[in-house]
Design a protein around this motif. Sequence first.
Motif, PDB file in Angstrom:
ATOM      1  N   ALA A  46      49.353  42.736  54.433  1.00 24.32           N
ATOM      2  CA  ALA A  46      50.734  42.938  53.979  1.00 24.32           C
ATOM      3  C   ALA A  46      51.197  41.848  53.015  1.00 24.32           C
ATOM      4  N   TYR A  47      50.908  40.592  53.315  1.00 26.49           N
ATOM      5  CA  TYR A  47      51.345  39.489  52.453  1.00 26.49           C
ATOM      6  C   TYR A  47      50.679  39.566  51.079  1.00 26.49           C
ATOM      7  N   GLU A  48      49.357  39.768  51.060  1.00 24.52           N
ATOM      8  CA  GLU A  48      48.638  39.848  49.787  1.00 24.52           C
ATOM      9  C   GLU A  48      49.059  41.072  48.974  1.00 24.52           C
ATOM     10  N   ALA A  49      49.370  42.187  49.660  1.00 24.02           N
ATOM     11  CA  ALA A  49      49.802  43.398  48.955  1.00 24.02           C
ATOM     12  C   ALA A  49      51.143  43.169  48.262  1.00 24.02           C
ATOM     13  N   LEU A  50      52.066  42.497  48.925  1.00 30.19           N
ATOM     14  CA  LEU A  50      53.346  42.190  48.293  1.00 30.19           C
ATOM     15  C   LEU A  50      53.173  41.238  47.122  1.00 30.19           C
ATOM     16  N   LYS A  51      52.273  40.299  47.267  1.00 33.71           N
ATOM     17  CA  LYS A  51      52.018  39.329  46.190  1.00 33.71           C
ATOM     18  C   LYS A  51      51.328  39.990  44.990  1.00 33.71           C
ATOM     19  N   ALA A  52      50.390  40.903  45.259  1.00 30.22           N
ATOM     20  CA  ALA A  52      49.637  41.558  44.183  1.00 30.22           C
ATOM     21  C   ALA A  52      50.387  42.739  43.579  1.00 30.22           C
ATOM     22  N   GLY A  53      51.311  43.339  44.341  1.00 26.98           N
ATOM     23  CA  GLY A  53      52.044  44.496  43.838  1.00 26.98           C
ATOM     24  C   GLY A  53      51.345  45.813  44.075  1.00 26.98           C
ATOM     25  N   THR A  54      50.258  45.794  44.816  1.00 24.95           N
ATOM     26  CA  THR A  54      49.535  47.018  45.157  1.00 24.95           C
ATOM     27  C   THR A  54      48.841  46.822  46.492  1.00 24.95           C
ATOM     28  N   LEU A  55      48.598  47.918  47.184  1.00 24.62           N
ATOM     29  CA  LEU A  55      47.936  47.840  48.481  1.00 24.62           C
ATOM     30  C   LEU A  55      46.417  47.780  48.342  1.00 24.62           C
ATOM     31  N   TRP A  56      45.885  48.313  47.243  1.00 24.39           N
ATOM     32  CA  TRP A  56      44.445  48.430  47.094  1.00 24.39           C
ATOM     33  C   TRP A  56      43.897  47.451  46.054  1.00 24.39           C
ATOM     34  N   PRO A  57      42.901  46.651  46.404  1.00 19.98           N
ATOM     35  CA  PRO A  57      42.299  45.715  45.446  1.00 19.98           C
ATOM     36  C   PRO A  57      41.675  46.404  44.228  1.00 19.98           C
ATOM     37  N   ALA A  58      41.254  47.645  44.371  1.00 14.34           N
ATOM     38  CA  ALA A  58      40.649  48.357  43.234  1.00 14.34           C
ATOM     39  C   ALA A  58      41.666  48.597  42.119  1.00 14.34           C
ATOM     40  N   PHE A  59      42.950  48.648  42.461  1.00 14.86           N
ATOM     41  CA  PHE A  59      43.993  48.899  41.472  1.00 14.86           C
ATOM     42  C   PHE A  59      44.710  47.631  41.049  1.00 14.86           C
ATOM     43  N   TYR A  60      44.247  46.481  41.499  1.00 13.91           N
ATOM     44  CA  TYR A  60      44.892  45.213  41.154  1.00 13.91           C
ATOM     45  C   TYR A  60      44.367  44.702  39.815  1.00 13.91           C
ATOM     46  N   SER A  61      45.284  44.339  38.949  1.00 12.92           N
ATOM     47  CA  SER A  61      44.933  43.768  37.651  1.00 12.92           C
ATOM     48  C   SER A  61      45.830  42.550  37.417  1.00 12.92           C
ATOM     49  N   PRO A  62      45.280  41.345  37.488  1.00 11.31           N
ATOM     50  CA  PRO A  62      46.121  40.160  37.352  1.00 11.31           C
ATOM     51  C   PRO A  62      46.659  40.018  35.929  1.00 11.31           C
ATOM     52  N   TYR A  63      47.867  39.493  35.833  1.00 11.34           N
ATOM     53  CA  TYR A  63      48.477  39.248  34.533  1.00 11.34           C
ATOM     54  C   TYR A  63      47.966  37.921  34.006  1.00 11.34           C
ATOM     55  N   GLU A  64      47.451  37.939  32.792  1.00  9.96           N
ATOM     56  CA  GLU A  64      46.970  36.714  32.159  1.00  9.96           C
ATOM     57  C   GLU A  64      47.859  36.412  30.955  1.00  9.96           C
ATOM     58  N   ALA A  65      48.605  35.320  31.019  1.00  5.20           N
ATOM     59  CA  ALA A  65      49.515  34.964  29.939  1.00  5.20           C
ATOM     60  C   ALA A  65      48.722  34.490  28.732  1.00  5.20           C
TER      61      ALA A  65
END
Length: 67
Positions: A46-65
């Motif tokens: 739950a904590y990581e999902a809120l931080k990442a903005g998605t529940l599934w790691p396959a759909f996570y794409s970090p923002y790179e400034a």
Amino acid sequence: MNSPYKGYETFVGPYDPCPPIRCKTYITASNLYAPFQPMCLPQFNAYEALKAGTLWPAFYSPYEARK
């Protein structure tokens, strides 16, 4: 061709006052490449999902400034 990073070459005019940016890049969403949600897909807690903005790691794409 399933990379989330895409790019294109821009038009550079002969009288542009600024230095040209020859290649522009953008990111497409990961869910464009998944026609349906597979069963038993790994999930963040739950904590990581809120931080990442998605529940599934396959759909996570970090923002790179840009620097």
